[in-house]
Scaffold this motif. Structure first.
Motif, short mmCIF file in Angstrom:
data_model
loop_
_atom_site.label_atom_id
_atom_site.label_comp_id
_atom_site.label_asym_id
_atom_site.label_seq_id
_atom_site.Cartn_x
_atom_site.Cartn_y
_atom_site.Cartn_z
N GLY A 310 -4.33 6.29 -2.93
CA GLY A 310 -4.93 5.60 -2.25
C GLY A 310 -6.50 5.44 -3.11
N ALA A 311 -7.67 5.06 -2.57
CA ALA A 311 -8.79 4.30 -3.47
C ALA A 311 -9.55 5.89 -4.15
CB ALA A 311 -9.84 4.19 -2.89
N ASN A 312 -8.49 7.22 -3.35
CA ASN A 312 -8.99 8.23 -4.05
C ASN A 312 -8.71 9.21 -4.47
OD1 ASN A 312 -7.16 9.19 -1.57
ND2 ASN A 312 -9.20 10.72 -0.86
N GLY A 313 -7.50 8.57 -5.21
CA GLY A 313 -6.07 9.10 -6.08
C GLY A 313 -5.26 9.49 -5.55
N ALA A 314 -5.21 10.08 -4.14
CA ALA A 314 -4.23 10.55 -2.45
C ALA A 314 -3.02 9.45 -2.74
CB ALA A 314 -4.70 11.31 -1.64
N GLN A 315 -1.62 10.60 -2.54
CA GLN A 315 -0.63 9.65 -2.04
C GLN A 315 -0.45 9.08 -0.53
OE1 GLN A 315 3.38 11.50 -1.71
NE2 GLN A 315 3.51 11.22 -4.35
N LEU A 316 -0.33 7.74 -0.60
CA LEU A 316 -0.67 7.29 0.95
C LEU A 316 0.86 7.22 1.65
CD1 LEU A 316 -1.36 3.56 -0.05
CD2 LEU A 316 -2.94 6.32 0.82
N CYS A 317 2.18 7.77 0.93
CA CYS A 317 3.53 7.61 1.38
C CYS A 317 4.12 8.76 0.45
CB CYS A 317 3.42 7.15 1.72
SG CYS A 317 4.38 5.44 1.11
#
Length: 614
Positions: A310-317
């Motif tokens: 995502g935009a914050n660098g977190a894994q979406l899945c």
């Protein structure tokens, strides 16, 4: 490239004014370049290494108008990412207005320039025009979608001598980019983007069905990032009405992302903007599957796993690989355990697809008993039932491929007066529906039988001009290939299948925007799907001999070997699994098959109408 694995092309000739950038790591070294002497055109250039990029030279000081035109045309075929060099041949105002990515025109032999007035561009005049002419082969639009084209290309380049610098520059360039076919094949490659069918039944287990959407990208200008951006932008206009994307509207690569590349484990991480941040787990997995199918054949080693951020660098899945994708999307080709054909006793018979032997047996059930003599048949994609057309072409039966089952009543009759004016070979789509055309001149029509039974639905074919002589539906259920005869000419069309709402007065099923994909052939006698976006065809050009070739659904020709020549081909069958052999019926040799790297081998002399499931 893409699912059908088409590759690049060979450049026939080179023009003056190119320089080659050599990578010290990729190549052992660069040949030394002379530091004096004139640049000259050469007759041919060896095929460039995949890692070598070709760059055009900027305009030299005090170049005359002819040089400016030639340099600009050369720059259109170079590998600089945003056509930076080509922009240098334009005036400031023209450079700001010119949109090279808006369109591409492909010509048979490249644009030929002829000088307009004044007769001498080196005289005191401050403006001059040049005409560009050629024979059109194709166009590529802003969505990078290819379409065959014909006719003469004519355009005018207008140049002015800039007052401040005294240099010639183009102030009216052609719209978009124009280049010859050889340069196009050297610069561009076909890639399949993947979306999901929205107007057909879901696949096995209720999974969404993947649909290929071919586009062309520049081979040496970061093709992976190009392809991802095109996928996120959505399907091409022609396919858009019948597919959907799981990426939310407005999803793009995260701002600041440069070049995408897989790591040493062939895992690709794709950072997305804020529009993708709120997708749920199922949608995220579908998004990853779209990327995985689209990119897996784009590099020599392939992309084997995809992770979305995502935009914050977190894994979406969790990251998705090939094994996980099987539980997300119905995309893998059917097993095609058997090849089928009609034997000398007019029965439907089969032989094991994976076997090199020639032993065949009647199919289980009534269609293999010989009670009803058949001339053609189609087997459902799950290989549980089949449809057979009787030897006179008048009657269609559907039966189970289970021993001891009876055939029952016919599901369709044709009133055509001759065998050639009756039913075509039927075809099953991926949702289990059966398609067939009735060639009766008094009432020609394309028909659909839901699950092979019930009252036939007449399909709206308003966009077709002619009589349908052959029908093949794609596994995705949203595309259909048709051979259409008009005035003695047989052409291959690919149409979009749209399913409307009868309650609102819409046609229940329609074939929309059919387009010719083999304009160079005037007699197409047989065809079969041979991949996600590819068909194999038998046809003849005007004044030519029968040939067999592969063609993409957009009308482009895959680069690679055509099937080995075979005379007298009347029917052929290809599996979506490219490892399985091509099967054909030849008047001279009967049923034959062709495995990769081998020659045609006869299976049985007395047999006709070969088919794979579908």
């Amino acid at each position: 490239m893409g699912a059908d694995r088409v590759g690049g092309g060979r450049r026939k000739r080179a023009r003056a004014g190119v320089s080659v950038a050599c990578g010290a790591v990729l190549l052992a070294g660069c040949a030394s370049m002379p530091d004096s002497g004139d640049l000259r055109g050469v007759d041919s250039t060896p095929r460039q290494d995949a890692q070598v990029r070709v760059w055009a030279l900027p305009p030299r000081e005090d170049a005359d108008a002819r040089e400016i035109v030639d340099g600009f045309l050369e720059a259109l075929t170079s590998d600089d990412p945003e056509f930076e060099t080509a922009h240098k041949y334009l005036t400031k105002e023209a450079s700001q207005a010119w949109r090279p990515n808006a369109s591409l025109t492909v010509l048979a032999d490249g644009p030929e320039r002829s000088q307009g007035r004044p007769s001498d561009p080196d005289d005191s005049s401050d403006s001059v025009s040049f005409s560009l002419v050629g024979q059109k082969v194709a166009t590529v639009n802003a969505q990078q979608a290819y379409a065959p084209a014909a006719g003469e290309y004519t355009n005018t380049l207008h140049l002015v001598r800039e007052k401040k610098s005294g240099q010639w520059r183009i102030d009216r360039p052609p719209p978009g980019v124009v280049m010859g076919k050889s340069d196009f094949l050297r610069n561009y490659t076909s890639v399949n983007k993947y979306y999901f069918a929205s107007n057909s039944s879901t696949g096995t287990g209720g999974l969404p069905v993947a649909v290929a959407d071919p586009v062309f990208v520049r081979k040496k200008v970061d093709p992976m990032t190009q392809t991802v951006s095109l996928l996120l932008a959505g399907p091409t206009r022609w396919l858009n009405p019948v597919v959907r994307s799981s990426f939310p509207t407005g999803t793009e690569l995260k701002k600041g992302v440069g070049s995408l590349a897989p790591d040493d484990q062939n895992k690709l991480t794709v950072p997305l903007n804020v529009n993708a941040d709120r997708v749920n787990g199922e949608k995220c997995r579908e998004m990853a599957a779209q990327l995985l199918f689209t990119l897996r054949d784009l590099t020599p080693t392939g992309v084997e796993e995809v992770e979305l951020q995502g935009a914050n660098g977190a894994q979406l899945c969790p990251p998705l690989d090939e094994s996980g994708a099987d539980f997300v999307v119905a995309h893998a080709p059917s097993k095609d355990e058997y090849q089928y054909f009609i034997d000398g006793k007019h029965r439907l018979v089969r032989l094991a697809s994976g076997s090199s032997g020639k032993e065949f047996t009647p199919v289980p059930g009534a269609l293999g008993d010989g009670d009803k003599q058949l001339r053609s048949a189609a087997v459902s994609r799950d290989e549980r039932k089949a449809a057979g057309v009787t030897s006179d072409g008048s009657t269609l039966y559907v039966g189970s491929l289970v021993s001891g089952t009876s055939l029952g009543e016919p599901v369709l009759h044709s009133a055509g007066k001759t065998q050639n004016d009756r039913l075509t070979t039927p075809s099953w789509d991926g949702g289990g529906d059966l398609w067939v055309a009735d060639r009766d001149p008094a009432r020609p029509r394309l028909l659909l039988l839901k699950e092979g039974a019930g009252e036939p639905i007449e399909v709206d074919t308003t966009g077709l001009d002619g009589r349908i002589d052959a029908v093949r539906t794609a596994a995705d259920g949203v595309r259909i290939a048709l051979i259409v005869e008009k005035d003695g000419k047989q052409s291959l069309y690919v149409g979009r299948i749209e399913r409307g709402d009868e309650a609102s007065g819409e046609k229940a099923v329609a074939v929309v925007e059919p387009r010719v994909v083999t304009p160079q052939l005037e007699e197409v006698t047989a065809m079969s799907w041979a991949g996600d976006s590819r068909l194999v065809v038998v046809g003849r050009e005007h004044g030519g001999v029968q040939q067999m070739a592969y063609v993409q659904v957009d009308g482009s020709t895959p680069v690679g070997s055509a099937p080995a020549a075979l005379t007298g081909v009347k029917a052929l069958a290809s599996s979506e699994d490219e490892q399985l052999p091509l099967v054909a019926y030849s008047e001279e040799d009967g049923i034959v098959r062709l495995t990769s790297g081998a020659k045609w081998q006869q299976v049985v002399k007395d047999g006709t109408a070969p088919v794979y499931p579908g």
